[in-house]
Design an enzyme around this catalytic site. Structure first.
Site, PDB file in Angstrom:
ATOM      1  N   ASP A 115      25.208  37.998   4.975  1.00 23.81           N
ATOM      2  CA  ASP A 115      25.004  37.554   6.364  1.00 23.81           C
ATOM      3  C   ASP A 115      26.288  36.903   6.883  1.00 23.81           C
ATOM      4  OD1 ASP A 115      22.251  36.489   8.114  1.00 23.81           O
ATOM      5  OD2 ASP A 115      24.193  35.557   8.496  1.00 23.81           O
TER       6      ASP A 115
ATOM      7  N   ASN B 177      29.769  35.897  19.385  1.00 22.48           N
ATOM      8  CA  ASN B 177      29.161  36.550  20.553  1.00 22.48           C
ATOM      9  C   ASN B 177      29.281  35.674  21.788  1.00 22.48           C
ATOM     10  OD1 ASN B 177      28.241  39.031  19.708  1.00 22.48           O
ATOM     11  ND2 ASN B 177      26.297  38.239  18.934  1.00 22.48           N
TER      12      ASN B 177
ATOM     13  N   HIS C 296      29.660  40.131  23.418  1.00 23.21           N
ATOM     14  CA  HIS C 296      28.862  40.958  22.504  1.00 23.21           C
ATOM     15  C   HIS C 296      29.678  42.108  21.919  1.00 23.21           C
ATOM     16  CE1 HIS C 296      24.928  42.644  21.274  1.00 23.21           C
ATOM     17  NE2 HIS C 296      24.569  41.382  21.358  1.00 23.21           N
TER      18      HIS C 296
ATOM     19  N   ASP D 234      30.189  43.194  18.143  1.00 18.16           N
ATOM     20  CA  ASP D 234      29.934  44.553  17.634  1.00 18.16           C
ATOM     21  C   ASP D 234      31.103  45.046  16.779  1.00 18.16           C
ATOM     22  OD1 ASP D 234      27.539  44.624  18.895  1.00 18.16           O
ATOM     23  OD2 ASP D 234      28.087  46.087  20.436  1.00 18.16           O
TER      24      ASP D 234
ATOM     25  N   GLU E  99      22.947  40.540  12.130  1.00 20.75           N
ATOM     26  CA  GLU E  99      24.219  40.491  11.390  1.00 20.75           C
ATOM     27  C   GLU E  99      23.971  40.360   9.892  1.00 20.75           C
ATOM     28  OE1 GLU E  99      22.579  38.008  11.917  1.00 20.75           O
ATOM     29  OE2 GLU E  99      23.530  36.115  11.438  1.00 20.75           O
TER      30      GLU E  99
HETATM   31  N1  LIG Z   1      27.280  41.694  18.868  1.00 13.36           N
HETATM   32  C1  LIG Z   1      26.113  41.822  18.281  1.00 13.36           C
HETATM   33  N2  LIG Z   1      25.379  40.725  18.027  1.00 13.36           N
HETATM   34  C2  LIG Z   1      24.193  40.862  17.412  1.00 13.36           C
HETATM   35  C3  LIG Z   1      23.695  42.120  17.049  1.00 13.36           C
HETATM   36  N3  LIG Z   1      22.489  41.930  16.430  1.00 13.36           N
HETATM   37  C4  LIG Z   1      22.256  40.610  16.446  1.00 13.36           C
HETATM   38  N4  LIG Z   1      23.288  39.948  17.018  1.00 13.36           N
HETATM   39  C5  LIG Z   1      23.458  38.522  17.245  1.00 13.36           C
HETATM   40  O1  LIG Z   1      23.694  37.873  15.991  1.00 13.36           O
HETATM   41  C6  LIG Z   1      23.429  36.478  16.211  1.00 13.36           C
HETATM   42  C7  LIG Z   1      22.818  35.910  14.959  1.00 13.36           C
HETATM   43  O2  LIG Z   1      22.722  34.522  15.148  1.00 13.36           O
HETATM   44  P1  LIG Z   1      22.134  33.532  14.072  1.00 13.36           P
HETATM   45  O3  LIG Z   1      20.912  34.173  13.409  1.00 13.36           O
HETATM   46  O4  LIG Z   1      21.946  32.203  14.721  1.00 13.36           O
HETATM   47  O5  LIG Z   1      23.199  33.500  12.935  1.00 13.36           O
HETATM   48  P2  LIG Z   1      24.664  32.846  12.916  1.00 13.36           P
HETATM   49  O6  LIG Z   1      25.144  32.398  14.231  1.00 13.36           O
HETATM   50  O7  LIG Z   1      25.532  33.843  12.193  1.00 13.36           O
HETATM   51  O8  LIG Z   1      24.444  31.590  12.006  1.00 13.36           O
HETATM   52  P3  LIG Z   1      24.399  31.555  10.425  1.00 13.36           P
HETATM   53  O9  LIG Z   1      23.827  32.873   9.952  1.00 13.36           O
HETATM   54  O10 LIG Z   1      23.481  30.432  10.116  1.00 13.36           O
HETATM   55  O11 LIG Z   1      25.782  31.337   9.948  1.00 13.36           O
HETATM   56  C8  LIG Z   1      22.531  36.362  17.433  1.00 13.36           C
HETATM   57  O12 LIG Z   1      23.262  35.768  18.467  1.00 13.36           O
HETATM   58  C9  LIG Z   1      22.231  37.830  17.784  1.00 13.36           C
HETATM   59  O13 LIG Z   1      22.138  38.030  19.179  1.00 13.36           O
HETATM   60  C10 LIG Z   1      24.478  43.287  17.346  1.00 13.36           C
HETATM   61  O14 LIG Z   1      24.124  44.432  17.064  1.00 13.36           O
HETATM   62  N5  LIG Z   1      25.673  43.077  17.960  1.00 13.36           N
END
Ligand SMILES: Nc1nc2c(ncn2[C@@H]2O[C@H](COP(=O)(O)OP(=O)(O)OP(=O)(O)O)[C@@H](O)[C@H]2O)c(=O)[nH]1
Length: 342
Positions: free
Chosen positions: A204, A212, A217, A221, A247
């Site tokens: 992760d 983002n 975004h 990506d 992610e």
């Molecule tokens: N650009 C992009 N963002 C995505 C995609 N799928 C999910 N996300 C974003 O990934 C982010 C995941 O955020 P969190 O689950 O809070 O995880 P994090 O900010 O990495 O925090 P930690 O995992 O705790 O380190 C969210 O803002 C989602 O909108 C994608 O296909 N593209």
């Protein structure tokens, strides 16, 4: 059982053929036996036995390609033998065999099998009443084969395309969660059968939401695409990467355990640390790793990796946590590697 029939096209054809063969050939075998035509009855029984063995093999091993090829060769050669033994009436069986070849074997192999069967019957000139009948049979068999080829070829390419669309994550090109479920179930079955070690690493990206939010975004990506490329370049060809959601990714490592597993993942962690970047700096990843325990289910295996990932995040991220399937092998229920507390 129904799930396998619904998802595995060749297995469903093999099963359909097996069921039809049992229903269709058994009465003929009995009838010929009662009539005293022992040779023809023996041919029928041999065909039935071959089909039953082949269908059972496909169900038990999942190797439907091998089983399908065997069935295609067997049904075609049986049609030739039936033609030779029973004469003209036996020729009617050739046509369904010519069609099913294309659903059992790859189209090119099916062509070879069919040409072989047609020629093998044509050289037995006694079967035919006249040369005209022989050439009519040959022309009919070729037309049936050609139509079946076109249909099977189109069907196969459309099925492959649909399968691809249903199993691939469009952004990164890695397989999706649906495909992962199937692969992990196969891994558990293979581990039970062969004892091969399997590990999963839940991977992760750290603080991905910030990337983002700060850069947009599309930058997020790009980071995901780069991460997949780096992971693919730095893992074995036999390892499988899946997008678990957002992610979060799952790396399945067959045949890797102990020190080898740690070396592989430490190496990947360092490569991501060094080469994975966004406009504001490096991007790191946290890992939760679980080795498949003996007799363990997919859900429990993934749950342990997920708990280890949770711990990796709680330990400050950019960190690998190993869940321990056998507490006797370690003093603690999990072990921590390379955590950089930030
Ligand atoms: N650009 C992009 N963002 C995505 C995609 N799928 C999910 N996300 C974003 O990934 C982010 C995941 O955020 P969190 O689950 O809070 O995880 P994090 O900010 O990495 O925090 P930690 O995992 O705790 O380190 C969210 O803002 C989602 O909108 C994608 O296909 N593209």
């Amino acid at each position: 059982m129904f799930y396998r029939l619904k998802t595995d096209f060749r297995l469903s054809i093999i099963t359909l053929l097996g069921a039809s063969a049992i229903l269709g050939i058994t009465p003929f075998a009995v009838f010929r036996f009662v009539q005293g035509n022992l040779l023809a009855a023996l041919v029928d029984v041999t065909i039935l036995a071959g089909i039953i063995v082949s269908v059972t093999y496909a169900w038990l091993t999942g190797r439907t390609e091998r089983s399908g090829l065997f069935l295609a060769v067997m049904t075609s050669s049986s049609a030739v033998v039936v033609g030779a033994v029973t004469g003209e009436p036996g020729l009617f069986w050739v046509f369904p065999c010519l069609v099913t070849s294309f659903f059992l074997a790859r189209p090119r192999l099916a062509i070879i099998i069919n040409i072989g069967a047609i020629l093998a019957l044509m050289v037995q000139v006694d079967i035919f009443r006249s040369a005209v009948q022989m050439w009519s049979f040959a022309a009919g068999a070729v037309v049936v084969s050609a139509c079946a080829y076109v249909f099977a070829h189109r069907n196969e390419s459309q099925r492959e395309r649909l399968e691809h669309l249903a199993t691939i994550d469009p952004l990164t090109g890695v397989r999706n969660r649906r495909s992962m479920d199937q692969e992990l179930a196969l891994a558990v079955a293979s581990a039970d059968r062969t004892g091969l070690p399997y590990a999963v690493a839940l991977l992760d990206l750290d603080h991905f939401k910030k990337i983002n939010d700060e850069y947009g975004h599309s930058v997020g990506d790009e980071v995901l695409v780069d991460m997949v490329a780096l992971t693919r370049q730095n893992t074995r060809r036999t390892d499988h990467l899946f997008r678990y959601g957002g992610e979060e990714f799952v790396l399945l490592l067959p045949g890797t355990h102990g020190a080898g597993l740690k070396t592989a993942l430490n190496n990947l962690q360092q490569i991501l640390r060094k080469h994975l970047k966004h406009p504001g700096g490096p991007v790191t990843a946290s890992f939760g790793v679980a080795q498949l325990a003996h007799g363990e289910s997919v859900d429990s295996w993934l749950a342990r990796a997920d708990a280890a990932l949770y711990q990796a995040k709680a330990s400050g991220r950019d960190c690998i946590i190993y869940a321990d399937p056998d507490p006797e092998q370690s003093e603690t229920a999990s072990s921590q590697e390379e955590c950089s507390l930030t």
